[in-house]
Design a protein around this motif. Structure first.
Motif, PDB file in Angstrom:
ATOM      1  N   GLY A 254      24.093  61.454  47.761  1.00 21.11           N
ATOM      2  CA  GLY A 254      24.250  61.912  49.136  1.00 21.11           C
ATOM      3  C   GLY A 254      25.010  60.928  50.001  1.00 21.11           C
ATOM      4  N   GLY A 255      25.977  60.248  49.387  1.00 20.22           N
ATOM      5  CA  GLY A 255      26.841  59.388  50.177  1.00 20.22           C
ATOM      6  C   GLY A 255      26.305  57.988  50.432  1.00 20.22           C
ATOM      7  N   ILE A 256      25.219  57.608  49.767  1.00 17.30           N
ATOM      8  CA  ILE A 256      24.769  56.216  49.885  1.00 17.30           C
ATOM      9  C   ILE A 256      25.744  55.352  49.084  1.00 17.30           C
ATOM     10  N   ASP A 257      26.425  54.445  49.763  1.00 21.57           N
ATOM     11  CA  ASP A 257      27.413  53.606  49.092  1.00 21.57           C
ATOM     12  C   ASP A 257      26.722  52.458  48.368  1.00 21.57           C
ATOM     13  N   LEU A 258      26.695  52.550  47.038  1.00 19.44           N
ATOM     14  CA  LEU A 258      25.965  51.546  46.255  1.00 19.44           C
ATOM     15  C   LEU A 258      26.660  50.197  46.221  1.00 19.44           C
ATOM     16  N   GLU A 259      27.906  50.154  46.697  1.00 18.92           N
ATOM     17  CA  GLU A 259      28.596  48.863  46.702  1.00 18.92           C
ATOM     18  C   GLU A 259      28.210  48.023  47.911  1.00 18.92           C
ATOM     19  N   GLY A 260      27.486  48.603  48.840  1.00 20.32           N
ATOM     20  CA  GLY A 260      26.985  47.854  49.990  1.00 20.32           C
ATOM     21  C   GLY A 260      25.521  47.496  49.782  1.00 20.32           C
ATOM     22  N   VAL A 261      25.224  46.217  49.771  1.00 18.94           N
ATOM     23  CA  VAL A 261      23.860  45.773  49.470  1.00 18.94           C
ATOM     24  C   VAL A 261      22.842  46.388  50.440  1.00 18.94           C
TER      25      VAL A 261
END
Length: 393
Positions: A254-261
DNA sequence: CCGTCCTACATTATAGCCTC
DNA sequence: GAGGCTATAATGTAGGACGG
């Protein structure tokens, strides 16, 4: 050394990050390795170089990486300066390490709160390197404004030790390519002809065997024996997520950017672990024998496909059209519970239900004996009593 | 109906480029 | 020169057309 660790630990355990821990309660799935790039102004580390492009005249600066062992030499930490320029120095730092090894001296278990590990590692590493961290950089770390390019998620599944090799054998036989089996007790899936996938891979192994005959000088202490005993009770599975995998998985969440801690506060880490684990269809390496009732559900053509598969002919080879093949796999799985999409040649298989074995309920939690000792470094919320040292700038 | 193939769309793999 | 980034190729999924 104990002294140093205690001192640093005392200073490190005070971050106001409780929200992160609440989202990821102890399930037993934990973070085993991270590769991060964080804002951090400092003098470039390691070998430095600069060169001039003959055409454009642009001067490029670079700094080599350094490998540093923190504490007793067991936990290697790879550090590299990034975004190097002559005027400003390096504006970012890349760190690649195993947080549990750095913080607690081993990686038999750990926790799943990425934000806490990232902050503690950044703080610890910059201290060891003697970098004076600017308050604005530290604020970015606290906010989780750190780029993640690689992470390993790990779980130990309770399993009788003598079943590990037979299960790995079965997984080996049900995968014809993309695998590496160097040791009987160790195997990796997800490789491409050119090396590892840029998305993810999975490694299955016997942790006790990996730790070597005796990782500690004999006689061992009570806690060291505890670690060995704990390692011997589990079947270790590591999911390694690389930059491409983090990107593509972000869409599905759902658009959670996994590259951002920082965004990991909203990530259900165990669910993510199983989401990727399921892609490898490992639980189908040992398949149930369908009942007569289930077999009679199959239409003649489907039965033929199933029989051919039992004889070692893959479903893909049985059809010219991949859509048709996929359709048969789906319907046979629904009717019999057997996934004929995986290769199968094994004749003798260990009698275990891999669906039960590789389930969240069977993940080993952090052992009680380790809690509140230096062999377990918990998310910082657990140490909220140390909050008074929070403002340490 | 049943079985197969076609087409469009989604996901994953590969390869070559770019940065440090 | 290693590893991340990005464009493109390969593969998987799902709905529907078509002949038996």
């Amino acid at each position: 050394m104990k002294q140093a660790k205690a001192t640093l630990g005392h200073l490190l355990l005070a971050q106001p990050l409780s929200a992160y821990a609440i989202c990821n309660p102890q399930s037993g799935v934990f973070i085993d390795r991270i590769r991060i790039t964080a804002p951090c102004l400092h003098r470039p580390l390691g070998n430095q170089a600069e060169w001039r492009d003959a055409d454009t005249g642009l001067v490029t600066h670079a700094a080599g990486g350094i490998q540093q062992a923190l504490e007793e030499g067991h936990a290697d930490v790879y550090v590299q300066s990034k975004q190097v320029s002559r005027e400003l120095g390096a504006r970012a730092i890349l760190i690649d390490c195993c947080p549990p090894k750095v913080l607690q001296g081993h990686n038999v278990f750990g926790h799943a709160v990425l934000q806490d590990y990232v902050y503690e590692i950044l703080d610890r590493v910059t201290r060891v390197l003697g970098i004076e961290v600017r308050p604005e950089d530290r604020a970015m770390w606290r906010a989780g404004n750190v780029h993640l390019t690689q992470i390993h998620l790990t779980a130990n599944f309770t399993c009788p030790r003598d079943l590990i090799v037979p299960i790995i054998d079965a997984v080996d036989l049900s995968n014809r390519s993309g695998k590496q089996r160097i040791l009987p007790t160790w195997m990796t899936l997800g490789l491409t002809p050119k090396g590892r996938s840029t998305y993810h891979c999975v490694t299955l192994y016997d942790k006790l065997a990996e730790m070597g005959p005796y990782p500690f000088p004999w006689p061992t202490t009570r806690y060291q024996r505890m670690l060995l005993a704990e390692a011997g009770k589990g079947f270790r599975v590591e999911i390694k997520l690389y930059s491409q995998g983090l990107k593509s998985l972000s869409k599905g969440l759902g658009g959670i950017d996994l590259e951002g801690v920082a965004n990991w506060a909203r990530v259900d880490v165990p669910a993510l672990f199983f989401h990727v684990f399921d892609k490898y269809e490992i639980v189908y390496a040992v398949q149930p024998v369908p009942t007569t009732a289930q077999i009679t559900l199959l239409k003649p053509k489907e039965l033929g496909v199933f029989a051919n598969w039992l004889l070692g002919r893959s479903v893909k080879d049985q059809f010219s059209n991949r859509g048709t093949a996929g359709r048969y796999v789906k319907v046979i799985l629904e009717k019999t519970g057997v996934n004929v999409g995986v290769d199968r040649r094994a004749e003798v298989q260990p009698s275990v239900d891999l669906r039960t074995l590789f389930s969240l309920a069977n993940v080993r939690p952090v052992p009680d004996l380790a809690v509140r000792t230096r062999y377990y470094s918990p998310p910082s919320v657990s140490s909220a009593t140390n909050a008074e040292v929070g403002a340490n700038e």
